[in-house]
Design a protein around this motif. Sequence first.
Motif, short mmCIF file in Angstrom:
data_model
loop_
_atom_site.label_atom_id
_atom_site.label_comp_id
_atom_site.label_asym_id
_atom_site.label_seq_id
_atom_site.Cartn_x
_atom_site.Cartn_y
_atom_site.Cartn_z
N VAL A 28 110.72 21.09 53.93
CA VAL A 28 111.91 20.80 54.72
C VAL A 28 111.95 19.30 55.00
O VAL A 28 110.95 18.74 55.48
N PRO A 29 113.04 18.61 54.71
CA PRO A 29 113.08 17.16 54.93
C PRO A 29 112.79 16.77 56.38
O PRO A 29 113.34 17.36 57.32
N VAL A 30 111.92 15.79 56.54
CA VAL A 30 111.54 15.26 57.84
C VAL A 30 111.87 13.78 57.87
O VAL A 30 111.53 13.05 56.93
N HIS A 31 112.52 13.32 58.93
CA HIS A 31 112.87 11.90 59.05
C HIS A 31 112.43 11.29 60.38
O HIS A 31 112.44 10.07 60.52
N ASP A 32 112.06 12.12 61.34
CA ASP A 32 111.64 11.62 62.64
C ASP A 32 110.30 10.89 62.53
O ASP A 32 109.35 11.40 61.94
N GLU A 33 110.21 9.69 63.10
CA GLU A 33 109.00 8.87 62.98
C GLU A 33 107.78 9.56 63.59
O GLU A 33 106.68 9.51 63.02
N HIS A 34 107.96 10.17 64.73
CA HIS A 34 106.87 10.86 65.41
C HIS A 34 106.36 12.00 64.53
O HIS A 34 105.14 12.15 64.32
N ALA A 35 107.27 12.80 64.01
CA ALA A 35 106.88 13.94 63.17
C ALA A 35 106.22 13.48 61.87
O ALA A 35 105.26 14.09 61.39
N LEU A 36 106.71 12.38 61.29
CA LEU A 36 106.10 11.87 60.07
C LEU A 36 104.67 11.40 60.32
O LEU A 36 103.77 11.64 59.51
N TYR A 37 104.47 10.72 61.45
CA TYR A 37 103.11 10.27 61.79
C TYR A 37 102.17 11.46 61.95
O TYR A 37 101.03 11.44 61.47
N GLU A 38 102.63 12.50 62.62
CA GLU A 38 101.79 13.69 62.78
C GLU A 38 101.43 14.30 61.42
O GLU A 38 100.27 14.64 61.17
N ARG A 39 102.41 14.43 60.55
CA ARG A 39 102.15 15.06 59.25
C ARG A 39 101.18 14.24 58.41
O ARG A 39 100.27 14.78 57.77
N ILE A 40 101.35 12.93 58.41
CA ILE A 40 100.42 12.08 57.65
C ILE A 40 99.02 12.18 58.24
O ILE A 40 98.02 12.22 57.50
N SER A 41 98.93 12.23 59.56
CA SER A 41 97.63 12.36 60.21
C SER A 41 96.96 13.67 59.83
O SER A 41 95.76 13.71 59.48
N LEU A 42 97.70 14.77 59.89
CA LEU A 42 97.12 16.07 59.57
C LEU A 42 96.77 16.20 58.10
O LEU A 42 95.77 16.84 57.74
N GLU A 43 97.58 15.60 57.23
CA GLU A 43 97.25 15.64 55.81
C GLU A 43 95.94 14.89 55.54
O GLU A 43 95.15 15.29 54.68
N ALA A 44 95.71 13.81 56.27
CA ALA A 44 94.44 13.09 56.12
C ALA A 44 93.27 13.96 56.57
O ALA A 44 92.23 14.02 55.91
N ASP A 88 84.97 20.43 69.35
CA ASP A 88 84.75 21.35 68.23
C ASP A 88 85.99 22.17 67.87
O ASP A 88 85.94 23.00 66.96
N ARG A 89 87.10 21.94 68.56
CA ARG A 89 88.34 22.66 68.22
C ARG A 89 89.07 21.98 67.07
O ARG A 89 89.98 22.57 66.48
N ILE A 90 88.72 20.74 66.77
CA ILE A 90 89.37 20.00 65.68
C ILE A 90 88.34 19.69 64.61
O ILE A 90 87.17 20.07 64.72
N VAL A 91 88.78 19.01 63.56
CA VAL A 91 87.86 18.55 62.51
C VAL A 91 87.19 17.28 63.01
O VAL A 91 87.84 16.27 63.26
N ARG A 92 85.89 17.34 63.17
CA ARG A 92 85.15 16.20 63.72
C ARG A 92 84.66 15.31 62.58
O ARG A 92 83.63 15.58 61.97
N ASN A 93 85.42 14.30 62.31
CA ASN A 93 85.13 13.38 61.20
C ASN A 93 85.50 11.98 61.67
O ASN A 93 86.67 11.70 61.93
N ARG A 94 84.51 11.11 61.81
CA ARG A 94 84.76 9.77 62.35
C ARG A 94 85.75 8.99 61.50
O ARG A 94 86.66 8.35 62.03
N ALA A 95 85.58 9.02 60.18
CA ALA A 95 86.46 8.22 59.32
C ALA A 95 87.91 8.68 59.47
O ALA A 95 88.83 7.85 59.52
N LYS A 96 88.13 9.98 59.57
CA LYS A 96 89.49 10.49 59.70
C LYS A 96 90.06 10.21 61.09
O LYS A 96 91.24 9.90 61.23
#
Length: 201
Positions: A28-44, A88-96
């Motif tokens: 689904v097309p996303v254009h909101d800056e906040h939503a885009l930042y979240e998606r890029i963060s989660l994809e990482a 421990d509820r999230i992915v614990r990775n320093r680099a990410k």
Amino acid sequence: MTTTPAPFRCFGGSDPLYAAYHDDEWGVPVHDEHALYERISLEAFQSGLAWITILRKRPAFREAFADFDPRVVASYGEDDIARLLSDDRIVRNRAKAEATIANARALLALHASGRTLDAVLWSSAPPPRPRPLTWSDVPGRTPESAALAKELKSLGFRFVGPTTAYAAMQACGVVDDHLADCVVARRWDAASAPVAATPAE
């Protein structure tokens, strides 16, 4: 008594959370800056893991990263990184975790320059192409995602290689990789099909 077969989905059909993501978000097309930042963060964070793992942890990620408000995350320091690595509820990775903070700062710098992540991401959209028939027809990366990754890195974004960039393009609707027989593809294609003219009486 005949039973109606379940609609075919590209993925997620056996899990209600995953099916809802497939039906209502992926592609689904996303254009909101906040939503885009979240998606890029989660994809990482997803890199090297199954997406359903991230999806199940998304509420915790949102809590840990202040609902992915880039202004808040950009201010995170070592105490926040320590907090994230102990959660421990999230992915614990320093680099990410550090990449997510760096990306918030890069996003704010991008805005300060008068540009938007929306414009950067959507400038990588490829020309229209036929729907894939099977997953073997879906690429893991493309020349467009490689170009996007290069530009994002030049802007200070981290953990955005060509494969992660392509996953973000899929998640944000820059590309639509729903398979041809998928229930979502059929619904979207039917909605965009030309309407036949009504014969004049």
